[in-house]
Design a protein around this motif. Sequence first.
Motif, PDB file in Angstrom:
ATOM      1  N   GLY A 211       0.794  -1.219   0.000  1.00 39.38           N
ATOM      2  CA  GLY A 211       0.000   0.000   0.000  1.00 39.38           C
ATOM      3  C   GLY A 211       0.824   1.265   0.000  1.00 39.38           C
ATOM      4  N   VAL A 212       0.097   2.369  -0.077  1.00 40.26           N
ATOM      5  CA  VAL A 212       0.711   3.677  -0.253  1.00 40.26           C
ATOM      6  C   VAL A 212       1.156   4.305   1.062  1.00 40.26           C
ATOM      7  CG1 VAL A 212      -1.486   4.931  -0.113  1.00 40.26           C
ATOM      8  CG2 VAL A 212       0.397   5.886  -1.466  1.00 40.26           C
ATOM      9  N   ALA A 213       0.587   3.881   2.179  1.00 44.47           N
ATOM     10  CA  ALA A 213       0.877   4.512   3.480  1.00 44.47           C
ATOM     11  C   ALA A 213       2.129   3.891   4.079  1.00 44.47           C
ATOM     12  CB  ALA A 213      -0.310   4.372   4.422  1.00 44.47           C
ATOM     13  N   THR A 214       3.277   4.146   3.466  1.00 44.90           N
ATOM     14  CA  THR A 214       4.510   3.460   3.845  1.00 44.90           C
ATOM     15  C   THR A 214       4.937   3.748   5.279  1.00 44.90           C
ATOM     16  OG1 THR A 214       5.755   5.272   2.834  1.00 44.90           O
ATOM     17  CG2 THR A 214       5.361   3.322   1.477  1.00 44.90           C
ATOM     18  N   SER A 215       4.543   4.892   5.835  1.00 45.24           N
ATOM     19  CA  SER A 215       4.917   5.202   7.218  1.00 45.24           C
ATOM     20  C   SER A 215       4.214   4.292   8.224  1.00 45.24           C
ATOM     21  CB  SER A 215       4.605   6.666   7.548  1.00 45.24           C
ATOM     22  OG  SER A 215       5.455   7.523   6.834  1.00 45.24           O
ATOM     23  N   VAL A 245      -5.633   8.531   0.744  1.00 40.21           N
ATOM     24  CA  VAL A 245      -5.095   9.567  -0.144  1.00 40.21           C
ATOM     25  C   VAL A 245      -6.132  10.657  -0.398  1.00 40.21           C
ATOM     26  CG1 VAL A 245      -4.268  10.035  -2.479  1.00 40.21           C
ATOM     27  CG2 VAL A 245      -3.408   8.045  -1.220  1.00 40.21           C
ATOM     28  N   GLU A 246      -7.358  10.259  -0.655  1.00 40.07           N
ATOM     29  CA  GLU A 246      -8.411  11.257  -0.887  1.00 40.07           C
ATOM     30  C   GLU A 246      -8.628  12.122   0.351  1.00 40.07           C
ATOM     31  OE1 GLU A 246     -11.709   8.911  -2.272  1.00 40.07           O
ATOM     32  OE2 GLU A 246     -11.044   9.018  -4.383  1.00 40.07           O
ATOM     33  N   ALA A 247      -8.488  11.532   1.532  1.00 39.89           N
ATOM     34  CA  ALA A 247      -8.610  12.317   2.766  1.00 39.89           C
ATOM     35  C   ALA A 247      -7.489  13.343   2.866  1.00 39.89           C
ATOM     36  CB  ALA A 247      -8.610  11.391   3.984  1.00 39.89           C
ATOM     37  N   CYS A 248      -6.275  12.971   2.450  1.00 37.77           N
ATOM     38  CA  CYS A 248      -5.150  13.927   2.449  1.00 37.77           C
ATOM     39  C   CYS A 248      -5.457  15.112   1.542  1.00 37.77           C
ATOM     40  CB  CYS A 248      -3.872  13.250   1.978  1.00 37.77           C
ATOM     41  SG  CYS A 248      -3.189  12.029   3.090  1.00 37.77           S
ATOM     42  N   LEU A 249      -5.981  14.842   0.365  1.00 43.19           N
ATOM     43  CA  LEU A 249      -6.268  15.909  -0.587  1.00 43.19           C
ATOM     44  C   LEU A 249      -7.431  16.779  -0.104  1.00 43.19           C
ATOM     45  CD1 LEU A 249      -5.778  13.870  -3.870  1.00 43.19           C
ATOM     46  CD2 LEU A 249      -4.269  15.652  -2.965  1.00 43.19           C
ATOM     47  N   ALA A 250      -8.439  16.158   0.497  1.00 47.90           N
ATOM     48  CA  ALA A 250      -9.548  16.932   1.059  1.00 47.90           C
ATOM     49  C   ALA A 250      -9.057  17.805   2.213  1.00 47.90           C
ATOM     50  CB  ALA A 250     -10.651  15.994   1.532  1.00 47.90           C
ATOM     51  N   TYR A 251      -8.189  17.242   3.038  1.00 46.49           N
ATOM     52  CA  TYR A 251      -7.631  17.999   4.165  1.00 46.49           C
ATOM     53  C   TYR A 251      -6.807  19.179   3.660  1.00 46.49           C
ATOM     54  CZ  TYR A 251      -5.302  18.990   8.590  1.00 46.49           C
ATOM     55  OH  TYR A 251      -4.833  19.619   9.721  1.00 46.49           O
ATOM     56  N   VAL A 259      -0.450  16.563   4.313  1.00 46.65           N
ATOM     57  CA  VAL A 259      -0.069  15.437   5.165  1.00 46.65           C
ATOM     58  C   VAL A 259       0.064  14.192   4.293  1.00 46.65           C
ATOM     59  CG1 VAL A 259      -1.155  16.387   7.237  1.00 46.65           C
ATOM     60  CG2 VAL A 259      -2.475  14.893   5.731  1.00 46.65           C
ATOM     61  N   GLU A 260       0.677  13.150   4.868  1.00 51.24           N
ATOM     62  CA  GLU A 260       0.936  11.927   4.107  1.00 51.24           C
ATOM     63  C   GLU A 260      -0.208  10.921   4.283  1.00 51.24           C
ATOM     64  OE1 GLU A 260       4.539  10.328   5.671  1.00 51.24           O
ATOM     65  OE2 GLU A 260       3.618   9.673   7.538  1.00 51.24           O
ATOM     66  N   PRO A 261      -0.252   9.871   3.434  1.00 51.80           N
ATOM     67  CA  PRO A 261      -1.339   8.884   3.535  1.00 51.80           C
ATOM     68  C   PRO A 261      -1.441   8.197   4.893  1.00 51.80           C
ATOM     69  CG  PRO A 261      -0.270   8.699   1.404  1.00 51.80           C
ATOM     70  CD  PRO A 261       0.546   9.679   2.205  1.00 51.80           C
ATOM     71  N   ALA A 262      -0.330   8.031   5.604  1.00 52.68           N
ATOM     72  CA  ALA A 262      -0.418   7.444   6.951  1.00 52.68           C
ATOM     73  C   ALA A 262      -1.310   8.286   7.844  1.00 52.68           C
ATOM     74  CB  ALA A 262       0.979   7.307   7.555  1.00 52.68           C
ATOM     75  N   CYS A 263      -1.169   9.597   7.745  1.00 52.87           N
ATOM     76  CA  CYS A 263      -2.041  10.513   8.482  1.00 52.87           C
ATOM     77  C   CYS A 263      -3.443  10.496   7.887  1.00 52.87           C
ATOM     78  CB  CYS A 263      -1.445  11.923   8.439  1.00 52.87           C
ATOM     79  SG  CYS A 263      -2.392  13.164   9.338  1.00 52.87           S
ATOM     80  N   GLY A 264      -3.518  10.349   6.579  1.00 52.60           N
ATOM     81  CA  GLY A 264      -4.815  10.280   5.902  1.00 52.60           C
ATOM     82  C   GLY A 264      -5.685   9.136   6.376  1.00 52.60           C
ATOM     83  N   ALA A 265      -5.065   8.084   6.907  1.00 51.33           N
ATOM     84  CA  ALA A 265      -5.855   6.960   7.427  1.00 51.33           C
ATOM     85  C   ALA A 265      -6.780   7.427   8.547  1.00 51.33           C
ATOM     86  CB  ALA A 265      -4.924   5.858   7.925  1.00 51.33           C
ATOM     87  N   SER A 266      -6.253   8.258   9.453  1.00 56.32           N
ATOM     88  CA  SER A 266      -7.093   8.810  10.524  1.00 56.32           C
ATOM     89  C   SER A 266      -8.150   9.742   9.973  1.00 56.32           C
ATOM     90  CB  SER A 266      -6.220   9.583  11.526  1.00 56.32           C
ATOM     91  OG  SER A 266      -5.476   8.714  12.327  1.00 56.32           O
ATOM     92  N   LEU A 267      -7.726  10.629   9.087  1.00 57.16           N
ATOM     93  CA  LEU A 267      -8.650  11.609   8.524  1.00 57.16           C
ATOM     94  C   LEU A 267      -9.759  10.939   7.718  1.00 57.16           C
ATOM     95  CD1 LEU A 267      -5.987  14.226   7.419  1.00 57.16           C
ATOM     96  CD2 LEU A 267      -7.541  14.416   9.372  1.00 57.16           C
ATOM     97  N   LEU A 298       0.617  12.309  -4.158  1.00 59.85           N
ATOM     98  CA  LEU A 298      -0.774  11.988  -3.825  1.00 59.85           C
ATOM     99  C   LEU A 298      -1.643  11.943  -5.068  1.00 59.85           C
ATOM    100  CD1 LEU A 298      -1.264  14.230  -0.646  1.00 59.85           C
ATOM    101  CD2 LEU A 298      -0.945  11.758  -0.702  1.00 59.85           C
ATOM    102  N   THR A 299      -1.522  12.944  -5.911  1.00 62.99           N
ATOM    103  CA  THR A 299      -2.377  13.001  -7.098  1.00 62.99           C
ATOM    104  C   THR A 299      -2.005  11.890  -8.090  1.00 62.99           C
ATOM    105  OG1 THR A 299      -0.912  14.686  -8.030  1.00 62.99           O
ATOM    106  CG2 THR A 299      -2.889  15.443  -6.912  1.00 62.99           C
ATOM    107  N   ARG A 300      -0.747  11.487  -8.131  1.00 68.47           N
ATOM    108  CA  ARG A 300      -0.336  10.403  -9.018  1.00 68.47           C
ATOM    109  C   ARG A 300      -1.018   9.099  -8.633  1.00 68.47           C
ATOM    110  NH1 ARG A 300       5.120  10.492  -8.339  1.00 68.47           N
ATOM    111  NH2 ARG A 300       5.065   8.856  -6.738  1.00 68.47           N
ATOM    112  N   TYR A 301      -1.208   8.900  -7.332  1.00 71.37           N
ATOM    113  CA  TYR A 301      -1.808   7.653  -6.872  1.00 71.37           C
ATOM    114  C   TYR A 301      -3.252   7.503  -7.338  1.00 71.37           C
ATOM    115  CZ  TYR A 301      -3.616   3.918  -4.008  1.00 71.37           C
ATOM    116  OH  TYR A 301      -4.214   2.760  -3.601  1.00 71.37           O
TER     117      TYR A 301
END
Length: 303
Positions: A211-215, A245-251, A259-267, A298-301
């Motif tokens: 997956g994309v959330a490597t952290s 990823v969509e949560a990161c872009l919305a945020y 923020v990164e996708p790892a943070c996006g998981a919470s969002l 993020l947008t590439r994903y």
Amino acid sequence: MSLSIKTPLLESTPLSWINGTKVWLKVEAMQPSGSFKIRGIGHACEHHVSRGAKRFISSSGGNAGLAVAYAGRRLDVPVVVIVPETTSERARHLLGQEGAEVIVHGKSWFEANELALSLKTSDDAYLHPFDDPLLWYGHASMIDEVVTDGLCPDAVIVSVGGGGLLAGVAEGMQRNGLNDVPIYAAETEGMASLNASIKAGRLVQLPKLSGVATSLGAPQVCQRAFELARERPVVPMQVTDREAVEACLAYLDDHRTLVEPACGASLALLYGRKLSLSKLDNVLVIVCGGSTATVESLTRYIA
């Protein structure tokens, strides 16, 4: 002076409206190293320097490594960071910018970490990315700040990789009388090591990560994170990579912070209304940050 800063606690109008309650953001993305990691790692580095450490050694090409590099520069202590071959050029560049010596070794974090441990001498301090009580103690300070700012949340949302943030937040909640408040632990589906251990009733190691959330890419959470799921209310949650990823872009659109996708998981739990929160008064989400995230990645994903 502390190596970390007191970060903003902000009410999110968009997320409050979506979830029917007040949603508060602890904006750890504003830390000088780019993520919450500097709280615990900064505390640990100061501890080791006070005991004579002459060099810091780390094995992370992400947020933890960058926090060690930043701490070393501020404390005038040399830093060596061993990163696996999968570490991005951007991460290597940022580590070098902070003055760290970067060594590329191995195909995984485990191989990089083995080299890091082998290089340690009696003059060195080794900084683990997540499994260290010194880190948890430092991370707990974010909850101290939240309570000092007058907020006693009814629920807290965190992302979980190795479990260091979960352990620190839980420690902060315990020392502020919030031990009965549930923590929602967000993981992406390909990185859900806490979820797997809770289901198995014992610590288990994921056979592979994806997956994309490597952290969040720890095949096994630390023992303390697993223990917490038995000692207090911890609710494991999962989201897809795309949702993160969509949560990161919305945020980014809503709050003008990347923020990164790892943070996006919470969002994603909030943007996707995955929790029943409308009967609660105040929900806190730790916006843990992400040192190496870019809009392009993020947008590439999701393209």
